[in-house]
Design an enzyme around this catalytic site. Structure first.
Site, short mmCIF file in Angstrom:
data_model
loop_
_atom_site.label_atom_id
_atom_site.label_comp_id
_atom_site.label_asym_id
_atom_site.label_seq_id
_atom_site.Cartn_x
_atom_site.Cartn_y
_atom_site.Cartn_z
N HIS A 49 1.68 4.30 -3.17
CA HIS A 49 1.48 5.87 -2.80
C HIS A 49 2.59 6.44 -3.53
CE1 HIS A 49 -2.09 6.37 -0.44
NE2 HIS A 49 -1.65 5.94 0.57
N HIS B 187 0.77 -1.26 0.04
CA HIS B 187 0.06 0.01 -0.10
C HIS B 187 0.93 1.16 -0.08
CE1 HIS B 187 -3.66 2.32 1.05
NE2 HIS B 187 -2.60 3.22 1.77
N GLU B 188 1.83 1.15 0.97
CA GLU B 188 2.74 2.42 0.98
C GLU B 188 3.55 2.83 -0.22
OE1 GLU B 188 2.35 4.82 3.30
OE2 GLU B 188 0.85 3.59 4.09
N GLU C 48 -6.30 6.80 -2.10
CA GLU C 48 -6.30 5.66 -1.00
C GLU C 48 -6.84 4.42 -1.80
OE1 GLU C 48 -4.84 5.13 1.88
OE2 GLU C 48 -4.06 7.25 1.97
#
Ligand SMILES: [Zn+2]
Length: 266
Positions: A120, A116-117, A187
């Protein structure tokens, strides 16, 4: 009176001028600010001596990095801190805080967080949130970016405060990065690609759903952990991850190695 007006004019003009390049940065400017900020965190933070967790991060991080397909100058560290937090700066500089490890419970959940990070970073959300921070708080960011005191006042998190001593563009970056609120669209995109990365890295993508359940439970109705406060946890997120699961399972089945849930985190 006239003199003080003149001095404050010069003062403001100088600060604005110094910060001009940080107000409309391109990707290499952002990566340079991130690198400076990362090196400062590395100098000031306490690196964890937990051999088992460090070995786990050393396994998972390069797998996720490879799965992302990006040729970043990847780096990661495990910070000894009770904070429930993890991040990946633009350009591929990652950090995991020891406080998040017991909440994760499995190596696959760590892969989901990093996925997820990293998403980003690969999808350049940092630049978008930086632009939003500037738009929403131009004067504040200029003050924060040029003075340590201004930065201290603007920062909401400890991680941000740590970097404001740097002054200049790196401090402005710290404010925009650590106290960021990604948009809902950002997100959702990070959830989607994060699940894909973890699957390609050989981790069971169903664990991404469990991860957000555990994060929600970790807050226990009290103040949410830092990771959750910057990451909205809601029904839609769970529904999306469930909807994308068949596609992620296909990617997982083609992964060169399947690690399942990996090692348990105690
Ligand atoms: Zn996020």
């Amino acid at each position: 009176m006239r003199k003080s007006f003149f001095l404050s004019f010069v003062f403001c003009f100088t600060f604005l001028f110094q910060s001009c390049s940080s107000l409309n940065p391109d990707e290499s400017d952002i990566n340079a600010m991130a690198l400076k900020a990362y090196n400062e965190v590395k100098t000031q933070a306490k690196i964890s001596q937990n051999a088992e967790w460090t070995a786990m991060l050393n396994r998972v991080a390069p797998r996720i990095a490879k799965a992302s397909g990006k040729n970043f100058d990847w780096e990661w560290m495990l910070i000894e801190s009770p904070e429930v937090n993890a991040w990946c700066m633009p350009g591929g500089k990652m950090a995991v805080y020891t406080g998040i490890m017991p909440v994760l419970k499995t190596e696959a959940a760590l892969a989901a967080v990093l996925g997820h990070e990293v998403a980003h970073a690969t999808k350049k959300h940092g630049k978008q949130s930086y632009a939003r921070a500037i738009k929403g708080n131009l004067a504040g960011l200029v003050i924060g970016a040029t003075t340590s005191i201004g930065g201290q006042l603007l920062c909401k998190s400890e991680s941000c405060r740590l970097l404001t001593g740097l002054g200049g563009a790196a401090a402005g970056f710290a404010i925009a990065f650590f106290d960021r609120k990604f948009s809902r669209g950002n997100e959702t995109e990070a959830d989607h690609f994060g699940q894909e990365y973890m699957a390609r890295a050989g981790y069971d993508p169903a664990e991404a759903i469990k991860l957000w359940e555990r994060m929600g439970a970790a807050s226990g109705g009290k103040a949410p952990p830092e990771f959750i406060s910057t990451h909205p946890s809601d029904v839609t997120r769970k529904q999306n991850l469930t909807k994308w699961l068949p596609e992620a399972r296909k990617i997982y089945s083609k992964a060169p190695e399947q690690h399942g849930l990996g090692q348990e985190i105690k």
